[in-house]
Structure formats: C-alpha cells, structure tokens
Design a protein around this motif. Sequence first.
Motif, PDB file in Angstrom:
ATOM      1  N   PRO A  15       0.810   6.644 -48.880  1.00 15.81           N
ATOM      2  CA  PRO A  15      -0.166   7.705 -48.615  1.00 15.81           C
ATOM      3  C   PRO A  15      -0.276   8.066 -47.135  1.00 15.81           C
ATOM      4  CG  PRO A  15      -1.091   6.050 -50.098  1.00 15.81           C
ATOM      5  CD  PRO A  15       0.190   5.485 -49.566  1.00 15.81           C
ATOM      6  N   VAL A  16       0.210   7.169 -46.245  1.00 12.08           N
ATOM      7  CA  VAL A  16      -0.011   7.388 -44.810  1.00 12.08           C
ATOM      8  C   VAL A  16       1.270   7.328 -43.982  1.00 12.08           C
ATOM      9  CG1 VAL A  16      -2.414   6.600 -44.879  1.00 12.08           C
ATOM     10  CG2 VAL A  16      -0.574   4.939 -44.463  1.00 12.08           C
ATOM     11  N   ILE A  17       2.437   7.400 -44.600  1.00 15.00           N
ATOM     12  CA  ILE A  17       3.674   7.333 -43.816  1.00 15.00           C
ATOM     13  C   ILE A  17       3.769   8.515 -42.854  1.00 15.00           C
ATOM     14  CG2 ILE A  17       5.069   8.499 -45.578  1.00 15.00           C
ATOM     15  CD1 ILE A  17       7.438   6.764 -44.672  1.00 15.00           C
ATOM     16  N   ASN A  18       3.257   9.674 -43.262  1.00 16.24           N
ATOM     17  CA  ASN A  18       3.308  10.823 -42.362  1.00 16.24           C
ATOM     18  C   ASN A  18       2.384  10.649 -41.156  1.00 16.24           C
ATOM     19  OD1 ASN A  18       5.197  12.236 -43.911  1.00 16.24           O
ATOM     20  ND2 ASN A  18       3.604  13.085 -45.218  1.00 16.24           N
ATOM     21  N   ALA A  19       1.393   9.794 -41.292  1.00 15.55           N
ATOM     22  CA  ALA A  19       0.537   9.488 -40.151  1.00 15.55           C
ATOM     23  C   ALA A  19       1.313   8.723 -39.095  1.00 15.55           C
ATOM     24  CB  ALA A  19      -0.690   8.695 -40.595  1.00 15.55           C
ATOM     25  N   ALA A  65      -1.681  18.211 -37.292  1.00 20.53           N
ATOM     26  CA  ALA A  65      -2.909  17.739 -37.930  1.00 20.53           C
ATOM     27  C   ALA A  65      -2.701  17.605 -39.440  1.00 20.53           C
ATOM     28  CB  ALA A  65      -4.059  18.697 -37.633  1.00 20.53           C
ATOM     29  N   GLN A  66      -1.979  18.560 -40.033  1.00 15.45           N
ATOM     30  CA  GLN A  66      -1.688  18.486 -41.467  1.00 15.45           C
ATOM     31  C   GLN A  66      -0.796  17.297 -41.783  1.00 15.45           C
ATOM     32  OE1 GLN A  66      -0.029  22.471 -41.809  1.00 15.45           O
ATOM     33  NE2 GLN A  66      -1.777  23.142 -43.035  1.00 15.45           N
ATOM     34  N   LEU A  67       0.137  17.008 -40.887  1.00 17.83           N
ATOM     35  CA  LEU A  67       1.045  15.880 -41.084  1.00 17.83           C
ATOM     36  C   LEU A  67       0.264  14.587 -41.254  1.00 17.83           C
ATOM     37  CD1 LEU A  67       4.144  15.270 -41.044  1.00 17.83           C
ATOM     38  CD2 LEU A  67       3.881  14.726 -38.621  1.00 17.83           C
ATOM     39  N   LYS A  68      -0.782  14.430 -40.487  1.00 13.97           N
ATOM     40  CA  LYS A  68      -1.583  13.206 -40.506  1.00 13.97           C
ATOM     41  C   LYS A  68      -2.289  13.012 -41.840  1.00 13.97           C
ATOM     42  CE  LYS A  68      -5.010  10.877 -37.587  1.00 13.97           C
ATOM     43  NZ  LYS A  68      -5.898  11.032 -36.416  1.00 13.97           N
ATOM     44  N   GLY A  72       3.288  11.615 -49.351  1.00 13.20           N
ATOM     45  CA  GLY A  72       4.723  11.838 -49.510  1.00 13.20           C
ATOM     46  C   GLY A  72       5.425  11.706 -48.177  1.00 13.20           C
ATOM     47  N   GLY A  73       6.706  11.978 -48.150  1.00  7.24           N
ATOM     48  CA  GLY A  73       7.478  11.953 -46.917  1.00  7.24           C
ATOM     49  C   GLY A  73       7.758  13.376 -46.481  1.00  7.24           C
ATOM     50  N   ALA A  74       7.098  13.832 -45.431  1.00 10.65           N
ATOM     51  CA  ALA A  74       7.235  15.230 -45.015  1.00 10.65           C
ATOM     52  C   ALA A  74       8.670  15.600 -44.706  1.00 10.65           C
ATOM     53  CB  ALA A  74       6.353  15.495 -43.791  1.00 10.65           C
ATOM     54  N   PHE A  75       9.434  14.652 -44.172  1.00 10.13           N
ATOM     55  CA  PHE A  75      10.817  14.938 -43.787  1.00 10.13           C
ATOM     56  C   PHE A  75      11.822  14.436 -44.833  1.00 10.13           C
ATOM     57  CE2 PHE A  75       8.369  14.310 -39.832  1.00 10.13           C
ATOM     58  CZ  PHE A  75       8.437  15.604 -39.352  1.00 10.13           C
TER      59      PHE A  75
END
Length: 417
Positions: A15-19, A65-68, A72-75
């Motif tokens: 849930p927080v990998i993009n953070a 800010a949305q990335l945080k 999922g994995g944004a990239f």
Amino acid sequence: MPKNALYAQSGGVTPVINASAFGVISAARRHRDQIGTVFAARNGILGALDEVLIDTAQLTDEMMAQLKYTPGGAFGSCRHKLRHGAELKRLFEVFETYDIGYFFYNGGGDSADTCLKVAEFAQYHGIDLTAVHVPKTIDNDLPLTDCSPGFGSVAKYVATSAREAGLDTASMAASSTRVFILEVMGRHAGWIAASAGLASTDAYSAPHLLLTPEVPFEAGRFLRAVDETIARAGYCVVVAAEGIRDTHGVYLAESGVVDAFGHAQLGGVAPILAGLVKQHLNQKCHWAVADYLQRSARHLASATDLAHAVAVGETAVAYALAGIRSVMPAIVREDNEPYRWRIEPVPLADVANHEKPLPLDFLTSDGFHLSPRGREYFAPLIQGEAPPPFRDGMPDYPQWQFVVNDRKLPSFDPTRG
C-alpha cells in the motif's frame, strides 16, 4: 556534472511502496547539485534491461503528492531473477549510456539479491556505481530491520477485516455460519497472520485461532480447537497464512508450481481448512482469501507505515550521497510507548537471500493466539490513519501515464553473450 540515478520497484507491491518512490525522488530533487536526472525503470529490472525509462522530472508537485497516496506500483514492478552474464552486462550498458551513478532498488528479499549482484558487479569491474536497496515487503521477513515498510498497513487491514468479519459471523452463528476462515499471505513466515491477533480483545472476540508456518499444522488439534471455540464463544474465526505446513514440513496448499525465484506457488489453504471443518465437525463454514486486497488497501494504511516508507526512500538517497554503498536502510525500534524509531544502514550481503521468521514467543504456547510480547511488537506498527483524498465517495487515485524516453541502444537480446 552530477551523475544520474535509476530507481525501480520490484516484487509484490504494497500500500505504501509509492511513498518510498516519493522519498527517493523528493530527496534527490533537494540535491540537484549531486544527483542529476532521476530515471524510473518501467516494470522493475526488466524495464532497465529493455531500456524503458521514465524521466521523473515530468512528475509535477501535484503528481508527487499523488504518488505518496497511491497504492500499487506507479512505475510497474516485476518478479525476475537477474542473471549473470548477458543481463548484467546489458544493465551496465544502460547505466553507462544514461550516466547512472546511483541505483535504488525498492523491494524485498529477492530484490535485495538483485541489488547485491549489481553492487558486486560494479565493484569487481571498478565501476563507480552506488547501489542501495530500499526495503519493502508485506511479509515482514527482511532480516536486520525491526519491520518492513508495507507490513504495518497490511497488518492494519487484516486485523480490521478479522474484527469486522467476526462481528458478521457472530450475528449469523445461531442459525447459519459458525466458522469463518481468512487466508492471508505469508509463504514462509507468519507475520501477517499473527498480526491479525491484534483484533482480539478477549477469549470471545475474533480472531480466535491463528495459523502460521512456524507452528506445524495438525488437523486433529486444529479441529478440536475450532470445536472448543464454538462451544465457548458460539462461533470461530480463523486467520491462516497461505504457507502453513504439516508436521513433515509439507505445504497444505502445495500446487507444484514455482515462480521465477523457485518459490512454491500455493493453491489456497482456506478451502482445505473449510473442507476439514465441514467434513469432521459438520459446521457451515465460509472462507475468503485476502490476496491482492490486503496489499493494495491504501485507504486503510497505517500512518506509522507511511512514515517508514518515506523515510527509507529519503535515507537511501542520503546514504548514496555520503558514499555508503551496498546497504539497506533498516528500521531500528528504540521504544514502544511512545513508539520511537530510527534508521541505520545494514550490509546488503546480510539481507539478500535471508528470511526472518516470526518468533515463536510472539504466540501463546498452543501456537493459536497472539502473546503479550507479540501484541507489544505489532501494536505500534498499525497506529495512525493516513487516508488518501476522496472524490465522489471513492479514493481519488490517478491512473499513471508516463512518457517513456526514446531508446538509445539496440533492443536487448538475452541470448547475446
């Protein structure tokens, strides 16, 4: 001119990998005099090999800010065991072409192995590259760190689900379902299953039984415990790790299939347990598999976990700029009440290909319940709420569409020596 950096995500997402991605990219932006462009590889190390790279300069402040707050994995992520020979050579061709001096690989134990291979190749060939592993795994089985970013949010989700399903089951038990089984992830370690015990406040509240890989499963003992729980509480909620094994070490749900790293693919332990309950106790039983739901539930993320995820990303950059190579930022617990923690570097060689099992004293002597010591460990990790923004009653998550750089190299041929 400052060297560029490459960031990539690997393995099962959290849930927080993009953070953590936010932590890496934002920290690098604060040091533009030392780190030039930060590239993100599409789909982990596979994107690096295929030269599918994203210039993260295209991420505006709003996108950051949305990335945080996006699950999922944004990239994009991958499960791929990096091979010596053609793959490593190709990877360093990409690094040379894009002037990469810093490599941040965000993943679990298998990803630590990939990061270590990259670091060792660079050292052996005298290449100026700083590789730092950015930890994450919902399984919480990375060694040398108190906890793994991603785990606290999953623990919060699973414990919440067990409590809510328990109230549902209790309301129906008099005339319908008396047993509910929730299967959670955990191939080799029972951290997630054990954390569900936080939802139980006494002998009558759910979950009533926890099944972990560290405690050998015995059907007769399990069935007696279910029967006794129904007699005492009127119903029984079970949380079972997917990787529970019998007294001979054989997975109950062995499917015979393995993944890219040789790990057994498990076929579903919840229906097997439900079948035992129905056959031997003649009790109506419902079951569910949390699966991707547990690792994508950003709406119920732990604020503590979010802070961990950002911090390891930021600290990875700090280590790289300080010349600290081949390490992983590890979380060190200083106190429980109030919860205090810090981050220290640990050698990547001591992390890769090692797993941290759930300590048996985190469970009671019968292996079915969370012990006071286990509760003391888990409780701080689920504290605090950090919900995403909502729009029209739904979490306002972006659908990421990044522009990919034009390729500069020929397409990768893995058969090339």
